[in-house]
Design a protein around this motif. Structure first.
Motif, short mmCIF file in Angstrom:
data_model
loop_
_atom_site.label_atom_id
_atom_site.label_comp_id
_atom_site.label_asym_id
_atom_site.label_seq_id
_atom_site.Cartn_x
_atom_site.Cartn_y
_atom_site.Cartn_z
N PRO A 1 5.45 -40.21 -28.27
CA PRO A 1 6.10 -41.28 -28.48
C PRO A 1 6.18 -41.31 -30.13
O PRO A 1 7.29 -41.74 -30.80
CB PRO A 1 5.23 -42.35 -28.09
N GLY A 2 5.33 -40.62 -30.80
CA GLY A 2 5.66 -40.37 -32.22
C GLY A 2 5.78 -38.97 -32.76
O GLY A 2 6.63 -38.16 -32.58
N LEU A 3 5.24 -38.69 -33.92
CA LEU A 3 5.23 -37.28 -34.19
C LEU A 3 4.51 -36.37 -33.39
O LEU A 3 3.24 -36.82 -33.01
CB LEU A 3 4.48 -37.22 -35.83
N ARG A 4 5.06 -35.16 -33.39
CA ARG A 4 4.46 -34.09 -32.66
C ARG A 4 3.45 -33.39 -33.59
O ARG A 4 3.63 -33.59 -34.76
CB ARG A 4 5.25 -33.09 -32.08
N ARG A 5 2.50 -32.85 -33.09
CA ARG A 5 1.43 -32.11 -34.11
C ARG A 5 2.11 -31.01 -35.02
O ARG A 5 1.70 -30.92 -36.24
CB ARG A 5 0.48 -31.37 -33.13
N GLU A 6 3.22 -30.42 -34.53
CA GLU A 6 3.91 -29.61 -35.39
C GLU A 6 4.58 -30.05 -36.35
O GLU A 6 4.67 -29.66 -37.51
CB GLU A 6 4.88 -28.43 -34.58
N GLU A 7 5.03 -31.62 -36.14
CA GLU A 7 5.65 -32.20 -37.06
C GLU A 7 4.90 -32.80 -38.30
O GLU A 7 5.22 -32.62 -39.54
CB GLU A 7 6.68 -33.19 -36.36
N LEU A 8 3.57 -33.21 -37.76
CA LEU A 8 2.65 -33.53 -38.70
C LEU A 8 2.40 -32.37 -39.50
O LEU A 8 2.19 -32.53 -40.71
CB LEU A 8 1.35 -34.22 -37.87
N ALA A 9 2.14 -31.28 -38.90
CA ALA A 9 1.68 -30.09 -39.58
C ALA A 9 2.84 -29.72 -41.00
O ALA A 9 2.38 -29.53 -41.88
CB ALA A 9 1.58 -28.96 -38.96
N GLN A 10 4.00 -29.92 -40.56
CA GLN A 10 5.32 -29.63 -41.28
C GLN A 10 5.16 -30.52 -42.42
O GLN A 10 5.08 -30.29 -43.69
CB GLN A 10 6.40 -29.64 -40.66
#
Length: 306
Positions: free
Chosen positions: A52-61
Motif C-alpha cells: 500500500p505504501g513504499l516498497r522495500r526497494e523504494e525505501l532503500a533508494q
C-alpha cells in the motif's frame, strides 16, 4: 496451557529486546507513505502494487541503503543501525521529530539532543522540497553536511551518495580543495566563503558540545589558510542570491542562480538552483530530468542537437 509473559512496557527502550518492534515500526511507517509523495512512480512497472505504501526497494533508494539491509532491519537481523542510518530512514519515511526519537529508541540509540547538530528534516519541509522537484535542490545541516537532495541535484552537481563522512560537508570540500564541479567568479567566491565561515562560527556557539563540529573546525583551520584568515577576522556574512557555474561532464558548463533558504526553528540550509524561463540553463535542467528515464546516450544526442 501457560501463556508467555507479556513484554515489559519498557521493552522498546532495551536495545536487546526491541528488534522486532523496530521492524514492525518500519513496516508501519513504510505502509503509510505513498510513493507519489516521495516523487516515485505511483504504479509498479507491472502495473500493480502489492504494497500500500513504499516498497522495500523504494525505501532503500530514498534512504541510500541496500535493499538487503532494509530487509534485515525489518526482520530483526540487523541489530545495530548507526545514527546516520537512522537519520536517513527518518528522512525517507517522513517521520516527525517525536517519531524520529522513537525510531532511535527502538534501535537502542539515544535520540539526538538539542546540543548536537541535527540532521532531521521536518516532514512539512520535505513535502515542500518534493513540490519543487523541477529545480536541483539539496539540504545542508549546521555543519554544511549535505543530508538530502533530489535526483536533479545529483545529476547536475554530482551524486552525494557516493561520498562518505566529511566528504559530504560543503565547507570541508571547498576549503580543503577537494574535487568539485562548482566554480565562482571572484566576488561571488568571497561572498560564499564569508557566509559559510560565518555560519560555522554561529553553529559553534549554538552547539559547543558537538564533537564532530569541533573537529571539523579545528581541521579546517589547520588545512586552509583562507579559512583561518576568515575565522580570525570574525567577519560576518550572509547568503544572498548568487550565481555559480556547474561543470557537468556531459553537458559542459551550466550557469545557475543559487538561493540559500533557511528553515525557521532549525539550522537547515536549503540550496536551490534555478534558471530564467526559456534560458539555456533551463533547457539543461530539462535534459537532466529526461535522463532519469532515458539512457545517457540519448541525453548526449539531445545535448548536441542544434
Amino acid at each position: 496451557m501457560s501463556r508467555s509473559p507479556r513484554p515489559s512496557p519498557d521493552a522498546a527502550l532495551d536495545p536487546g529486546s526491541g528488534h522486532g518492534d523496530l521492524g514492525r515500526a518500519l513496516r508501519h511507517w513504510r505502509d503509510r507513505n505513498g510513493p507519489a509523495a516521495a516523487g516515485l512512480p505511483a504504479r509498479a512497472a507491472s502495473g500493480t502494487r502489492r504494497a500500500p505504501g513504499l516498497r522495500r526497494e523504494e525505501l532503500a533508494q530514498l534512504a541510500g541503503l541496500s535493499v538487503d539491509y532494509v530487509v534485515r532491519l525489518e526482520r530483526g537481523r540487523a541489530t545495530t543501525p548507526s545514527p546516520q542510518v537512522l537519520h536517513a530512514l527518518a528522512r525517507a519515511l517522513r517521520l516527525t521529530r517525536a517519531e524520529r526519537d522513537h525510531l532511535f529508541l527502538l534501535a537502542g540509540q539515544a535520540p539526538p539532543a538539542d546540543r548536537q547538530v541535527s540532521a532531521h528534516i521536518p516532514s512539512t519541509v520535505q513535502r515542500l522540497l518534493d513540490q519543487l522537484g523541477r529545480n536541483p535542490i539539496a539540504v545542508h545541516d549546521a555543519c554544511w553536511n549535505t543530508i538530502s537532495w533530489n535526483p536533479l541535484w545529483a545529476a547536475l552537481a554530482g551524486d552525494p551518495s557516493t561520498l562518505r563522512g566529511r566528504e559530504r560537508s560543503i565547507a570541508w570540500r571547498h576549503f580543503a580543495r577537494l574535487p568539485t564541479r562548482v566554480t565562482h567568479e571572484p566576488q561571488q567566491l568571497a561572498r560564499f566563503e564569508t557566509a559559510v565561515v560565518s555560519d560555522l562560527r554561529s553553529s559553534a556557539l549554538r552547539y559547543p558540545e558537538d564533537r564532530e563540529l569541533r573537529r571539523l573546525l579545528s581541521d579546517l583551520r589547520e588545512v586552509s589558510p583562507r579559512f583561518e584568515e576568515l575565522w580570525q577576522s570574525h567577519v560576518v556574512g550572509y547568503h544572498s542570491a548568487d550565481r555559480k557555474t556547474i561543470h557537468h561532464p556531459d553537458l559542459g558548463p551550466v550557469t545557475v542562480d543559487c538561493d540559500t533558504l533557511t528553515v525557521p526553528g532549525s539550522d537547515l540550509r536549503i540550496a536551490v538552483y534555478s534558471a530564467p524561463p526559456g534560458s539555456h540553463t533551463e533547457q539543461r535542467f530539462e535534459l537532466l530530468a529526461a535522463a532519469q528515464d532515458t539512457s545517457l546516450a540519448e541525453v548526449e544526442a539531445l545535448a548536441s542537437a542544434p
